[in-house]
Design an enzyme around this catalytic site. Structure first.
Site, PDB file in Angstrom:
ATOM      1  N   HIS A  60      75.657  42.775   1.453  1.00 23.62           N
ATOM      2  CA  HIS A  60      74.217  42.228   2.424  1.00 23.62           C
ATOM      3  C   HIS A  60      73.244  41.555   1.337  1.00 23.62           C
ATOM      4  O   HIS A  60      72.670  42.262   0.179  1.00 23.62           O
ATOM      5  CB  HIS A  60      73.723  42.681   3.388  1.00 23.62           C
ATOM      6  CG  HIS A  60      74.770  43.477   3.671  1.00 23.62           C
ATOM      7  ND1 HIS A  60      74.462  44.840   5.194  1.00 23.62           N
ATOM      8  CD2 HIS A  60      76.235  43.777   4.049  1.00 23.62           C
ATOM      9  CE1 HIS A  60      75.024  45.316   6.083  1.00 23.62           C
ATOM     10  NE2 HIS A  60      76.867  44.201   5.433  1.00 23.62           N
ATOM     11  N   GLU A  62      70.418  42.105   1.376  1.00 31.14           N
ATOM     12  CA  GLU A  62      68.913  43.409   0.137  1.00 31.14           C
ATOM     13  C   GLU A  62      69.738  44.266  -0.185  1.00 31.14           C
ATOM     14  O   GLU A  62      68.861  44.247  -1.494  1.00 31.14           O
ATOM     15  CB  GLU A  62      68.802  44.048   2.282  1.00 31.14           C
ATOM     16  CG  GLU A  62      68.078  43.977   3.313  1.00 31.14           C
ATOM     17  CD  GLU A  62      69.363  42.747   4.436  1.00 31.14           C
ATOM     18  OE1 GLU A  62      69.057  43.370   5.783  1.00 31.14           O
ATOM     19  OE2 GLU A  62      69.895  42.605   3.976  1.00 31.14           O
ATOM     20  N   CYS A  93      71.352  49.555   5.080  1.00 34.71           N
ATOM     21  CA  CYS A  93      70.447  48.467   4.017  1.00 34.71           C
ATOM     22  C   CYS A  93      68.670  49.312   3.770  1.00 34.71           C
ATOM     23  O   CYS A  93      68.405  48.894   3.068  1.00 34.71           O
ATOM     24  CB  CYS A  93      70.831  47.544   4.034  1.00 34.71           C
ATOM     25  SG  CYS A  93      71.482  46.001   3.992  1.00 34.71           S
TER      26      CYS A  93
END
Length: 152
Positions: A60, A62, A93
């Site tokens: 992801h 993040e 995250c």
């Protein structure tokens, strides 16, 4: 300009940088989420989703930004940093933000289906602050465009 106006302006400027990352993800066929990490007002990491490219569900925006920021600073704790992300972080995250001790999280659009507020509202570091809704309409529109195209 007041301190609150200065802060809002800076948040919007840095969210625009996160949106630029999200557009890179969109162009690559990834879910268009972008992230920027700033330390003392200076951008130290930029990232976007890479889950398709890396065949990695943990890639992801993040997570990529946290890794890049830690490498930039030479340590795993990001205690003086702010994460700017176009969509509310997921539980994974948010947990990573907590472990990295990120001081502040700023996000654009909420994620009612997968966001940390629904599944893990206490995942962030206890001293972390959250600002939601920065450039929300732009962030939301990018996601809606992506999923509308996917459904064609």
């Amino acid at each position: 300009m007041s301190i609150n106006e200065d802060s809002k302006t800076q948040d919007e400027q840095l969210m625009h940088k996160a949106l630029a990352e999200a557009r890179l993800a969109l162009a690559a066929g990834e879910v268009p989420i972008g992230a920027v990490i700033a330390c003392n007002g200076r951008v130290i990491a930029r990232a976007h989703n890479l889950t398709e490219q890396l065949c990695d569900v943990t890639a992801h925006a993040e997570m990529q930004a946290i890794t890049a920021a830690a490498n930039q600073l030479g340590g795993k704790y990001l205690t003086h940093c702010t994460l700017y992300v176009t969509v509310e972080p997921c539980s994974m995250c948010a947990g990573a933000c907590g472990w990295a001790q990120i001081k502040r999280i700023v996000y654009g659009a909420p994620d009612e289906k997968r966001g940390y507020n629904r599944y893990a509202p206490h995942a962030l570091h206890p001293k972390a602050t959250v600002t939601a809704g920065v450039l929300e309409d732009e962030c939301k529109a990018l996601m809606q465009t992506f999923f509308k195209e996917k459904r064609k």
